[in-house]
Design a protein around this motif. Structure first.
Motif, short mmCIF file in Angstrom:
data_model
loop_
_atom_site.label_atom_id
_atom_site.label_comp_id
_atom_site.label_asym_id
_atom_site.label_seq_id
_atom_site.Cartn_x
_atom_site.Cartn_y
_atom_site.Cartn_z
N GLY A 455 0.80 -1.22 0.00
CA GLY A 455 0.00 0.00 0.00
C GLY A 455 0.83 1.26 0.00
N ASP A 456 2.16 1.13 0.02
CA ASP A 456 3.05 2.30 -0.01
C ASP A 456 2.89 2.99 -1.37
OD1 ASP A 456 5.11 4.13 -0.04
OD2 ASP A 456 6.55 2.79 0.92
N VAL A 457 2.51 4.27 -1.36
CA VAL A 457 2.24 4.98 -2.62
C VAL A 457 3.52 5.46 -3.30
CG1 VAL A 457 -0.03 5.72 -1.81
CG2 VAL A 457 1.95 7.24 -1.49
N SER A 458 4.68 5.26 -2.68
CA SER A 458 5.92 5.77 -3.27
C SER A 458 6.54 4.80 -4.26
CB SER A 458 6.94 6.08 -2.16
OG SER A 458 7.36 4.90 -1.51
N ARG A 459 5.86 3.68 -4.50
CA ARG A 459 6.37 2.69 -5.45
C ARG A 459 5.20 1.92 -6.07
NH1 ARG A 459 5.62 -2.28 -3.59
NH2 ARG A 459 5.39 -2.65 -1.33
N PRO A 460 5.45 1.25 -7.21
CA PRO A 460 4.36 0.46 -7.81
C PRO A 460 4.14 -0.84 -7.07
CG PRO A 460 6.37 0.24 -9.09
CD PRO A 460 6.65 1.28 -8.04
N LEU A 461 2.96 -1.41 -7.25
CA LEU A 461 2.66 -2.73 -6.71
C LEU A 461 3.48 -3.79 -7.42
CD1 LEU A 461 -1.25 -2.54 -6.60
CD2 LEU A 461 0.23 -2.67 -4.59
N THR A 462 3.89 -4.79 -6.68
CA THR A 462 4.53 -5.95 -7.31
C THR A 462 3.42 -6.86 -7.83
OG1 THR A 462 4.52 -7.30 -5.30
CG2 THR A 462 6.40 -5.82 -5.62
N PRO A 463 3.73 -7.78 -8.76
CA PRO A 463 2.71 -8.71 -9.24
C PRO A 463 2.07 -9.51 -8.11
CG PRO A 463 4.61 -8.77 -10.69
CD PRO A 463 4.99 -7.91 -9.51
N GLU A 464 2.87 -9.91 -7.10
CA GLU A 464 2.33 -10.67 -5.98
C GLU A 464 1.35 -9.82 -5.16
OE1 GLU A 464 6.34 -12.25 -7.09
OE2 GLU A 464 5.52 -10.27 -6.63
N GLU A 465 1.68 -8.57 -4.95
CA GLU A 465 0.82 -7.67 -4.18
C GLU A 465 -0.49 -7.42 -4.92
OE1 GLU A 465 4.03 -4.91 -1.72
OE2 GLU A 465 3.56 -4.45 -3.81
N ARG A 466 -0.37 -7.20 -6.21
CA ARG A 466 -1.58 -6.99 -7.01
C ARG A 466 -2.49 -8.22 -6.96
NH1 ARG A 466 -3.37 -3.57 -11.02
NH2 ARG A 466 -1.41 -2.38 -11.02
N ALA A 467 -1.89 -9.40 -6.98
CA ALA A 467 -2.68 -10.63 -6.92
C ALA A 467 -3.40 -10.74 -5.58
CB ALA A 467 -1.78 -11.84 -7.15
N LEU A 468 -2.72 -10.36 -4.49
CA LEU A 468 -3.35 -10.39 -3.17
C LEU A 468 -4.55 -9.45 -3.11
CD1 LEU A 468 -0.42 -10.44 -0.55
CD2 LEU A 468 -2.12 -12.22 -0.98
N LEU A 469 -4.37 -8.24 -3.63
CA LEU A 469 -5.46 -7.25 -3.61
C LEU A 469 -6.62 -7.70 -4.50
CD1 LEU A 469 -3.41 -3.92 -3.73
CD2 LEU A 469 -4.61 -4.91 -1.77
N GLN A 470 -6.29 -8.28 -5.66
CA GLN A 470 -7.35 -8.76 -6.56
C GLN A 470 -8.15 -9.87 -5.89
OE1 GLN A 470 -8.00 -7.49 -9.95
NE2 GLN A 470 -9.87 -8.47 -9.21
N LYS A 471 -7.46 -10.74 -5.14
CA LYS A 471 -8.15 -11.81 -4.42
C LYS A 471 -9.11 -11.23 -3.39
CE LYS A 471 -7.26 -15.99 -1.69
NZ LYS A 471 -6.20 -16.85 -1.07
N SER A 472 -8.69 -10.18 -2.71
CA SER A 472 -9.55 -9.53 -1.71
C SER A 472 -10.77 -8.89 -2.37
CB SER A 472 -8.75 -8.47 -0.95
OG SER A 472 -9.58 -7.76 -0.05
N ILE A 473 -10.56 -8.24 -3.51
CA ILE A 473 -11.67 -7.60 -4.23
C ILE A 473 -12.63 -8.66 -4.77
CG2 ILE A 473 -12.28 -6.20 -6.25
CD1 ILE A 473 -11.09 -4.60 -3.94
N ASN A 474 -12.07 -9.77 -5.28
CA ASN A 474 -12.93 -10.87 -5.76
C ASN A 474 -13.80 -11.41 -4.63
OD1 ASN A 474 -11.71 -10.60 -8.23
ND2 ASN A 474 -10.41 -12.42 -8.04
#
Length: 600
Positions: A455-474
């Motif tokens: 969630g740190d806004v000073s850098r982009p999400l990693t693929p693993e982080e994006r997958a975790l967030l997508q799982k939560s949204i799903n």
């Protein structure tokens, strides 16, 4: 030293005396407010009077409690704004009031949604059953005001006036270009092909899916608009479409030629016409009462939402009307926003009160926090197990606004209510380039776990982080669609097929099963009473509105601030509100309408 102590003592005494003086002045001011609030029942209504309606303010769901209503100081002008509940009650009262001979609709800008206009329009149609007249006049007819005025017996316009009759449009402001220039990337995690709230942050124009849904619901609303005018003015609907589509209504004379209006008149001629209708001599003043003042004199019962409230006011039975208005978030919220704690508390209070036999939940919300929506949904579900709970939808009850409604026994919506938008999304900004390239700021640090700085806004999400967030949204979307499926007694697969973030009008939602009936608040109340098996009842409104004194201590500064910002920005105030809302999008997963729908 002696002179010093003299000076200090004199200053102290002066401070005490000044404090006492200010305290006395404040007490006198409070006394005036209390006296005004306690004794102002509105002016007496003379016989042969006209109910004067000029709605040049946004209409809230219910009239706000304001500590300085009727006073003018600190730049706050006298406030005569009236909520929808009281406007409808006033029109109903005027229908049977022998002192009121008719209604005069003066120039109004109709700054509210389509469903609110629909409820007012239907109330005016019902008023006409009394045989009393309605006359409308304006120098400028917006499409919204013309739709309302089209039910009048006579519609007049200033000979040099302006009338809009051009069809509906809906615009979206896209921010991607500006974000690119700033070096900010909006990282989007969502479920729903049609969930387009996030499109302005990563696209420069509408997606095909979004264009499809907007075309669909805008067309549905426009068809209803033309159908209503056709019925009131006895003009073929296809002809009305042709007038707008070919730009045939440009001048007042055009509107008269095609029978959209009944005449070109100046205000003095209108006043003379109204005097003639009420048997007032030309030299005498017209007898009229403004709707805000009329409501004070007409209603003895503040719970006057229901048309039969007066005759039922002595009943021990209660129907609770709970107002859920605005964006949904955690916490208490206020009269213009839905705080999950405040609304949940109100529903619990109604559920545990043995005198309350049924509940009507009035929803006017574009959604918001998915978690806060779920908290309210839970209270609706629990209430349904012990007593009837009916939903009445206002201008919009979409996304989170639909989530909190779906567990009810039945749902009422206006034909042009905006609803649906069953979907979840989250936005997380990547501001690395903005910090590094624009500001020259860099960051470095340590962490104890792989996802410790997620969630740190000073850098982009990693693929693993994006997958975790997508799982939560799903998971959030699955919870949402299951709640709707259970509440509507449909399969989850079917709800998914009409979900995906897609927006529907009330008319479309009736066809696909998201709502049960087309109707207004009174219809929902009657349904609640019938389901509860009661004929006599009183209405009680929740949540309780803040008292003038709590507003003095808690909210006056915010109210004053909002007043001056609105005065300075005018119509551009909506953009200020949108900018403030961007920060909310980036906090928690959202179940929110794609964007603010504005019909032009």
């Amino acid at each position: 030293m002696k002179q010093f102590f003299k000076f200090v003592l004199a200053s102290f005494v002066g401070f005490i005396l000044s404090g006492i003086f200010l305290l006395v002045v404040f007490a006198l001011l409070v006394g005036v407010i209390i006296s005004s609030a306690g004794s102002d029942n509105g002016p007496a209504v003379d016989s042969n009077s006209i109910l004067y309606m000029k709605i040049d303010y946004p209409i809230t769901e219910r009239t706000a409690v304001k500590p300085f209503r009727g006073l003018s100081f600190l730049g706050l002008d006298e406030d005569k704004s009236v909520g929808l509940n009281d406007l409808l009650a006033g029109i109903r009262k005027a229908k049977t009031d022998s002192h009121i001979k008719g209604i005069f609709l003066d120039e109004s800008y109709m700054m509210q949604g389509q469903a609110t206009t629909e409820e007012l329009r239907n109330a005016l149609i019902d008023f006409k059953k009394s045989g009393k007249f309605i006359v409308a006049y304006s120098e400028i007819y917006t499409q919204g005001f013309y739709y309302l005025a089209s039910v009048a017996d006579k519609i007049y316009i200033n000979p040099k006036g302006i009338i809009e009759f051009k069809g509906f449009s809906s615009d979206v402001t896209f921010l991607k270009g500006a974000l690119d220039k700033l070096g900010i990337e909006a990282q989007i995690i969502k479920v729903g092909t049609y969930k387009s709230a996030v499109e302005p942050y990563f696209l420069t124009k509408m997606s095909d899916a979004n264009r499809e849904q907007v075309t669909s619901y805008l067309g549905s609303m426009y068809d209803h608009f033309l159908t209503g005018i056709s019925a009131s003015r006895h003009i073929n609907k296809d002809s009305l479409f042709n007038y707008a589509n070919n730009g045939l209504i440009q001048e007042p004379e055009d509107a008269l030629k095609y029978k959209l209006i009944d005449g070109l008149k100046y205000k003095d001629e209108i006043l003379s016409d109204l005097k003639g209708r009420t048997d007032v001599k030309e030299k005498d003043n017209l007898k009229s009462v403004e709707v805000a003042d009329y409501i004070k004199s007409a209603s003895d019962d503040e719970d006057s939402t229901d048309k039969d409230a007066e005759k039922n006011s002595s009943s021990k039975n209660r129907i609770a009307v709970i107002y859920a208005t605005g964006e949904i978030s955690g916490g208490d919220g206020d009269d213009n926003s839905i705080g999950s704690e405040r609304i949940s508390r109100a529903i619990r209070k109604a559920r545990t009160d043995d005198k309350v036999k049924a509940v009507v939940l009035r929803v006017n919300s574009p959604g918001g926090s998915s978690m806060a929506s779920d908290v309210i949904w839970r209270e609706v579900s629990l209430t349904k197990k012990v007593k009837p709970i009916i939903v009445s939808m206002g201008d919009v009850a979409a996304s989170g606004g639909y989530y909190i409604a779906c567990a009810a026994d039945s749902i009422y919506a206006e034909p042009n209510t905006i609803t649906g938008s069953i979907g979840i999304f989250a936005v997380l900004p990547n501001m690395q380039k903005f910090f590094n390239d624009k500001l020259g700021i860099t960051f470095d640090g340590v962490k104890t776990g792989k996802y410790a700085d997620l969630g740190d806004v000073s850098r982009p999400l990693t693929p693993e982080e994006r997958a975790l967030l997508q799982k939560s949204i799903n998971r959030g979307y699955d919870t949402f669609t299951k709640a709707v499926a259970d509440g509507r007694k449909k399969t989850q697969a079917y709800i998914n097929s009409i979900g995906q973030g897609r927006v529907w009008t009330g008319e479309q939602a009736l066809k696909n099963g998201l709502v049960d009936k087309l109707g207004n608040m009174s219809d929902a109340i009657e349904s609640a009473a019938k389901k509860a098996g009661i004929k006599e009842y009183r209405l009680v409104n929740y949540p309780e509105q803040k008292s003038p004194f709590s507003k003095l201590s808690q909210g006056l500064s915010a109210e004053v601030k909002a007043h001056f910002i609105k005065a300075e920005l005018g119509e551009n105030y909506k953009y200020y509100e949108q900018i403030k809302g961007v920060t909310q999008l980036m906090r928690t997963p959202q179940a929110r309408l794609p964007y603010t729908v504005e019909i032009k």
